[in-house]
Scaffold this active site. Structure first.
Site, PDB file in Angstrom:
ATOM      1  N   LYS A   1       0.824  -1.202   0.000  1.00  0.00           N
ATOM      2  CA  LYS A   1       0.000   0.000   0.000  1.00  0.00           C
ATOM      3  C   LYS A   1       0.859   1.253   0.000  1.00  0.00           C
ATOM      4  CE  LYS A   1      -3.864  -2.335   2.026  1.00  0.00           C
ATOM      5  NZ  LYS A   1      -4.728  -2.498   3.168  1.00  0.00           N
TER       6      LYS A   1
ATOM      7  N   TYR B   1       3.556   3.617  -2.903  1.00  0.00           N
ATOM      8  CA  TYR B   1       4.117   3.804  -4.237  1.00  0.00           C
ATOM      9  C   TYR B   1       5.611   4.093  -4.133  1.00  0.00           C
ATOM     10  CZ  TYR B   1      -0.807   4.421  -5.361  1.00  0.00           C
ATOM     11  OH  TYR B   1      -2.151   4.247  -5.493  1.00  0.00           O
TER      12      TYR B   1
ATOM     13  N   ILE C   1       2.468   7.032   0.331  1.00  0.00           N
ATOM     14  CA  ILE C   1       1.421   6.141   0.809  1.00  0.00           C
ATOM     15  C   ILE C   1       0.252   6.140  -0.165  1.00  0.00           C
ATOM     16  CG2 ILE C   1       2.133   6.443   3.201  1.00  0.00           C
ATOM     17  CD1 ILE C   1      -0.399   8.146   3.606  1.00  0.00           C
ATOM     18  N   CYS C   2      -0.438   5.025  -0.241  1.00  0.00           N
ATOM     19  CA  CYS C   2      -1.572   4.859  -1.151  1.00  0.00           C
ATOM     20  C   CYS C   2      -2.805   5.529  -0.559  1.00  0.00           C
ATOM     21  CB  CYS C   2      -1.837   3.383  -1.407  1.00  0.00           C
ATOM     22  SG  CYS C   2      -3.236   3.099  -2.496  1.00  0.00           S
ATOM     23  N   LEU C   3      -3.279   6.579  -1.224  1.00  0.00           N
ATOM     24  CA  LEU C   3      -4.488   7.275  -0.807  1.00  0.00           C
ATOM     25  C   LEU C   3      -5.533   7.279  -1.913  1.00  0.00           C
ATOM     26  CD1 LEU C   3      -2.855  10.381   0.925  1.00  0.00           C
ATOM     27  CD2 LEU C   3      -3.844   8.386   2.021  1.00  0.00           C
TER      28      LEU C   3
END
Length: 132
Positions: A69, A71, A76-78
């Site tokens: 989760k 990149y 962070i993946c949002l």
């Protein structure tokens, strides 16, 4: 600013930020407390040229590659949860919203999982926190 002041007054703060002179690059620390241990991480982000129409991308560089989760560069993946919320609330949302509604839930889910798997280990003040 009110969010930060309220958290500090209630001894509930979980990040510290400062910006470069232009206010375009922000950096600092965020932390997660688990089992009475404080796991601290470097946090950085740039203000996009199209801000506030475009949400900021928050990065925790020392965790880069340690969870799916995230990149490249530790961002962070949002995408699935926070960015649609941001889009519906432009231009009302800002940095505090990105942290409270984006980074905080991410930390609350991902850090305990990484601790449980041994990917993130506690380091005392004399060594770098969050490293394995």
């Amino acid at each position: 600013m009110k969010y930060i002041e309220k958290n500090k007054s209630e001894d509930n703060d979980w990040f510290r930020l400062e910006a470069n002179q232009e206010g375009t690059r922000w950096f600092g620390k965020c932390w997660h407390i688990q089992d009475r241990l404080k796991y601290e991480f470097e946090v950085i982000f740039d203000i996009p040229v199209t801000y506030p129409a475009t949400a900021i991308e928050i990065a925790l560089p020392e965790l880069d590659g340690k969870t799916a989760k995230m990149y490249r560069g530790g961002k962070i993946c949002l995408t699935d949860h926070f960015k649609p919320l941001w889009a519906r609330n432009v231009p009302k949302f800002g940095i505090a919203h990105a942290f409270a509604l984006g980074l905080a839930p991410w930390l609350a889910v991902e850090i305990p999982d990484m601790i449980e798997k041994g990917i993130v280990t506690y380091k005392d003040k004399t060594s770098a926190s969050g490293d394995t």
